[in-house]
Design a protein around this motif. Sequence first.
Motif, PDB file in Angstrom:
ATOM      1  N   ALA A  84     -28.556 -24.416  23.324  1.00 58.71           N
ATOM      2  CA  ALA A  84     -27.380 -24.329  24.188  1.00 58.71           C
ATOM      3  C   ALA A  84     -26.927 -22.878  24.358  1.00 58.71           C
ATOM      4  N   GLN A  85     -27.022 -22.078  23.300  1.00 56.04           N
ATOM      5  CA  GLN A  85     -26.562 -20.690  23.363  1.00 56.04           C
ATOM      6  C   GLN A  85     -27.449 -19.837  24.273  1.00 56.04           C
ATOM      7  N   VAL A  86     -28.743 -20.114  24.311  1.00 57.64           N
ATOM      8  CA  VAL A  86     -29.628 -19.298  25.140  1.00 57.64           C
ATOM      9  C   VAL A  86     -29.754 -19.837  26.562  1.00 57.64           C
ATOM     10  N   GLN A  87     -29.347 -21.084  26.787  1.00 52.49           N
ATOM     11  CA  GLN A  87     -29.482 -21.674  28.117  1.00 52.49           C
ATOM     12  C   GLN A  87     -28.181 -21.706  28.908  1.00 52.49           C
ATOM     13  N   TYR A  88     -27.045 -21.590  28.220  1.00 51.53           N
ATOM     14  CA  TYR A  88     -25.751 -21.759  28.897  1.00 51.53           C
ATOM     15  C   TYR A  88     -24.825 -20.629  28.513  1.00 51.53           C
ATOM     16  N   LYS A  89     -23.879 -20.354  29.359  1.00 47.49           N
ATOM     17  CA  LYS A  89     -22.928 -19.266  29.119  1.00 47.49           C
ATOM     18  C   LYS A  89     -22.018 -19.571  27.931  1.00 47.49           C
ATOM     19  N   TYR A  90     -21.251 -18.582  27.543  1.00 52.51           N
ATOM     20  CA  TYR A  90     -20.232 -18.770  26.512  1.00 52.51           C
ATOM     21  C   TYR A  90     -19.199 -19.729  27.081  1.00 52.51           C
ATOM     22  N   ILE A 119     -36.531 -20.253  21.354  1.00 52.54           N
ATOM     23  CA  ILE A 119     -35.123 -19.918  21.132  1.00 52.54           C
ATOM     24  C   ILE A 119     -35.000 -18.535  20.494  1.00 52.54           C
ATOM     25  N   MET A 120     -35.837 -18.256  19.499  1.00 56.40           N
ATOM     26  CA  MET A 120     -35.781 -16.937  18.843  1.00 56.40           C
ATOM     27  C   MET A 120     -36.118 -15.834  19.833  1.00 56.40           C
ATOM     28  N   PHE A 121     -37.152 -16.021  20.649  1.00 56.81           N
ATOM     29  CA  PHE A 121     -37.527 -15.021  21.644  1.00 56.81           C
ATOM     30  C   PHE A 121     -36.401 -14.813  22.655  1.00 56.81           C
ATOM     31  N   VAL A 124     -33.432 -12.843  21.086  1.00 57.56           N
ATOM     32  CA  VAL A 124     -33.699 -11.399  21.007  1.00 57.56           C
ATOM     33  C   VAL A 124     -33.554 -10.771  22.387  1.00 57.56           C
ATOM     34  N   LYS A 125     -34.086 -11.419  23.398  1.00 59.25           N
ATOM     35  CA  LYS A 125     -34.001 -10.899  24.763  1.00 59.25           C
ATOM     36  C   LYS A 125     -32.540 -10.790  25.220  1.00 59.25           C
ATOM     37  N   ILE A 126     -31.748 -11.812  24.948  1.00 57.54           N
ATOM     38  CA  ILE A 126     -30.341 -11.804  25.350  1.00 57.54           C
ATOM     39  C   ILE A 126     -29.584 -10.686  24.648  1.00 57.54           C
ATOM     40  N   VAL A 127     -29.808 -10.532  23.343  1.00 51.74           N
ATOM     41  CA  VAL A 127     -29.100  -9.504  22.586  1.00 51.74           C
ATOM     42  C   VAL A 127     -29.502  -8.107  23.054  1.00 51.74           C
TER      43      VAL A 127
END
Length: 134
Positions: A84-90, A119-121, A124-127
């Motif tokens: 959910a954290q990597v697919q959807y906004k805050y 999810i891990m990849f 890292v990309k998002i951060v």
Amino acid sequence: MREDAEADTGATWATDDDPRITRIGRFLRSSRLDEIPQLVVRAQRRNGFRGSSSGASRVRGMLSEQIPYYGVRHLVRPGITGWAQVQYKYGNTLEDAREKLQYDLFYIKNASLGLDLVIMFQTVKIVLLGRGAR
């Protein structure tokens, strides 16, 4: 947030341009550095629910009452990232919580090492690229 951010209203959703958020807090949220304390606490306690703030507990209780199957998401140990954290906004609304629950349920149904690696990849990309944060 400011020290007395919820003194008058109690626990409430953060909004875009929320006046309760300090400049430092805004930077920490947008850079995702605000997630680091969760990593430390979870590593020390090995339990994401122990020691949670009463505001977070109230919000969790409210969501459980208003969203069917919300409690199912707790079948998976909490962490600092997830599908959910990597697919959807805050999220900052009840509708956002409903939408993120759909991603959490998808993860529960399809949990695998491959999905965890994706999810891990993505995390890292998002951060590194600062995507997905506000």
